[in-house]
Motif scaffolding. Structure first.
Motif, short mmCIF file in Angstrom:
data_model
loop_
_atom_site.label_atom_id
_atom_site.label_comp_id
_atom_site.label_asym_id
_atom_site.label_seq_id
_atom_site.Cartn_x
_atom_site.Cartn_y
_atom_site.Cartn_z
N ILE A 222 -14.99 15.41 10.31
CA ILE A 222 -16.26 16.02 10.67
C ILE A 222 -15.99 17.34 11.36
O ILE A 222 -15.26 17.39 12.36
CB ILE A 222 -17.08 15.11 11.60
N TYR A 223 -16.59 18.40 10.83
CA TYR A 223 -16.55 19.70 11.49
C TYR A 223 -17.94 19.99 12.04
O TYR A 223 -18.90 20.06 11.29
CB TYR A 223 -16.14 20.81 10.52
N GLN A 224 -18.01 20.16 13.36
CA GLN A 224 -19.29 20.46 13.99
C GLN A 224 -19.37 21.96 14.26
O GLN A 224 -18.46 22.54 14.87
CB GLN A 224 -19.45 19.67 15.29
N LEU A 225 -20.47 22.56 13.82
CA LEU A 225 -20.69 23.99 14.03
C LEU A 225 -21.48 24.17 15.32
O LEU A 225 -22.51 23.53 15.52
CB LEU A 225 -21.44 24.60 12.86
N THR A 226 -21.00 25.03 16.19
CA THR A 226 -21.63 25.29 17.47
C THR A 226 -21.77 26.80 17.65
O THR A 226 -21.18 27.58 16.89
CB THR A 226 -20.79 24.73 18.63
N PRO A 227 -22.52 27.26 18.64
CA PRO A 227 -22.61 28.70 18.90
C PRO A 227 -21.25 29.33 19.19
O PRO A 227 -21.07 30.54 19.02
CB PRO A 227 -23.54 28.78 20.12
N GLU A 228 -20.28 28.51 19.61
CA GLU A 228 -18.94 29.02 19.90
C GLU A 228 -18.03 29.00 18.68
O GLU A 228 -16.91 29.51 18.73
CB GLU A 228 -18.30 28.19 21.03
N GLY A 229 -18.49 28.36 17.58
CA GLY A 229 -17.67 28.31 16.37
C GLY A 229 -17.53 26.90 15.82
O GLY A 229 -18.42 26.06 16.01
N ILE A 230 -16.43 26.62 15.17
CA ILE A 230 -16.19 25.37 14.46
C ILE A 230 -15.23 24.50 15.26
O ILE A 230 -14.19 24.97 15.70
CB ILE A 230 -15.59 25.62 13.07
N ARG A 231 -15.58 23.22 15.43
CA ARG A 231 -14.64 22.31 16.07
C ARG A 231 -14.67 20.96 15.36
O ARG A 231 -15.72 20.54 14.85
CB ARG A 231 -14.96 22.12 17.55
N GLU A 232 -13.53 20.30 15.32
CA GLU A 232 -13.46 18.97 14.74
C GLU A 232 -14.01 17.96 15.74
O GLU A 232 -13.79 18.09 16.94
CB GLU A 232 -12.01 18.63 14.38
N ALA A 233 -14.74 16.97 15.24
CA ALA A 233 -15.38 16.00 16.13
C ALA A 233 -15.34 14.62 15.51
O ALA A 233 -15.24 14.46 14.29
CB ALA A 233 -16.82 16.41 16.41
N THR A 234 -15.44 13.60 16.36
CA THR A 234 -15.68 12.25 15.87
C THR A 234 -17.18 12.07 15.71
O THR A 234 -17.98 12.87 16.21
CB THR A 234 -15.15 11.20 16.86
N LEU A 235 -17.58 11.00 15.03
CA LEU A 235 -19.01 10.71 14.87
C LEU A 235 -19.69 10.62 16.23
O LEU A 235 -20.77 11.19 16.44
CB LEU A 235 -19.19 9.41 14.09
N GLU A 236 -19.05 9.92 17.16
CA GLU A 236 -19.65 9.69 18.47
C GLU A 236 -19.77 10.98 19.29
O GLU A 236 -20.54 11.03 20.25
CB GLU A 236 -18.84 8.65 19.24
N GLU A 237 -19.00 12.00 18.95
CA GLU A 237 -19.04 13.27 19.67
C GLU A 237 -20.08 14.24 19.12
O GLU A 237 -20.35 15.26 19.74
CB GLU A 237 -17.67 13.94 19.63
N THR A 238 -20.66 13.93 17.97
CA THR A 238 -21.64 14.85 17.39
C THR A 238 -22.95 14.78 18.16
O THR A 238 -23.34 13.72 18.69
CB THR A 238 -21.91 14.52 15.91
N ASP A 239 -23.64 15.90 18.21
CA ASP A 239 -24.95 15.94 18.87
C ASP A 239 -25.91 14.97 18.20
O ASP A 239 -26.74 14.33 18.87
CB ASP A 239 -25.52 17.35 18.82
N HIS A 240 -25.83 14.86 16.88
CA HIS A 240 -26.75 14.01 16.12
C HIS A 240 -26.65 12.55 16.59
O HIS A 240 -27.67 11.90 16.82
CB HIS A 240 -26.43 14.09 14.63
#
Length: 251
Positions: free
Chosen positions: A213-231
């Motif tokens: 999972i790559y999460q896009l943020t205002p600071e850029g792209i970071r890899e995340a686990t499902l539990e770390e996603t804002d969604h």
């Protein structure tokens, strides 16, 4: 479980040819996902691109799909219709790193323009001679189904395995039950040596375990686990504290 290995991935990575970008102040290069992009590696089975609206998820997936030869409005590689020229020029600055294997099938699914795709399929079926196009989508005219049924017909019937499938917000017309069914379909396609790149807001869709999972943020792209996603966090907080959150939202 059967599935593609890292060495067998159809699309290994993309890179932005940053030295050729005319200006990072202009669209689409000013978007956080593009401004931060150097190289993005794809999981050989499932890659998720997630983030809040406006982060550039659809723009990135569109650029990848167009660079691969897909129609900007979706479909297979042999679809060349155009309803409106709205896609960005980002694909011209993307370098693809392909794998040794070539996919036997491919599809760019885009919720935003799926109606246009369904209309084009209906138009092609009105022609004289040749095989039925809608036959590849379950046999029923797509505009004769509900929006969700039409989406699901494409996933279940047109995706044939051993393919590269790029999907932008496929959950848009699907109920939670259908989203879980789609998760099962993703697993089946992975077992049939497919690679999927998916942009989604659905914690259900992004729950497939053999993925990145790559999460896009205002600071850029970071890899995340499902539990770390804002969604996931927002949905969990809402369901576990619904009354409190409703009080705060409706004050």
């Amino acid at each position: 479980m059967n599935g593609l290995s890292k060495m067998d991935a159809y699309l290994r990575s993309i890179a932005l040819r940053r030295e050729e970008v005319p200006s990072f102040r202009e669209y689409p290069f000013h978007l956080p996902v593009v401004a931060d992009l150097e190289q993005l590696e794809f999981h050989p089975r499932v890659t998720y691109i997630v983030g809040e609206n406006g982060m550039g998820k659809s723009t990135l997936l569109e650029a990848i799909a167009v660079a691969l030869g897909f129609n900007p409005e979706g479909g297979t590689l042999n679809f060349n219709f155009s309803t409106a020229e709205t896609h960005s020029e980002l694909h011209e600055y993307i370098r693809l790193v392909r794998g040794v294997r070539k996919p036997r099938d491919g599809f760019f699914f885009r919720a935003e323009s799926y109606y246009n795709l369904a209309t084009e399929i209906g138009r092609l079926d009105e022609g004289v001679g040749g095989p039925s196009v809608v036959g590849s989508y379950g046999g029923r005219p797509l505009h004769m189904m509900s929006h969700g049924e039409s989406f699901f017909a494409a996933f279940m019937n047109r995706f044939r395995g051993r393919g590269l499938y790029i999907m932008d917000e496929p959950e848009a017309a699907l109920s939670p039950y259908r989203q879980m069914a789609m998760l099962s379909r993703i697993h089946q396609l992975v077992s049939e040596y497919s690679q999927l790149i998916i942009s989604t807001h659905s914690p259900i869709i992004m729950a497939y375990p053999d993925s990145v999972i790559y999460q896009l943020t205002p600071e850029g792209i970071r890899e995340a686990t499902l539990e770390e996603t804002d969604h996931f966090m927002i949905m969990k907080e809402f369901m576990n504290g619904r009354e409190r959150m409703l009080r705060e939202l409706l004050e």
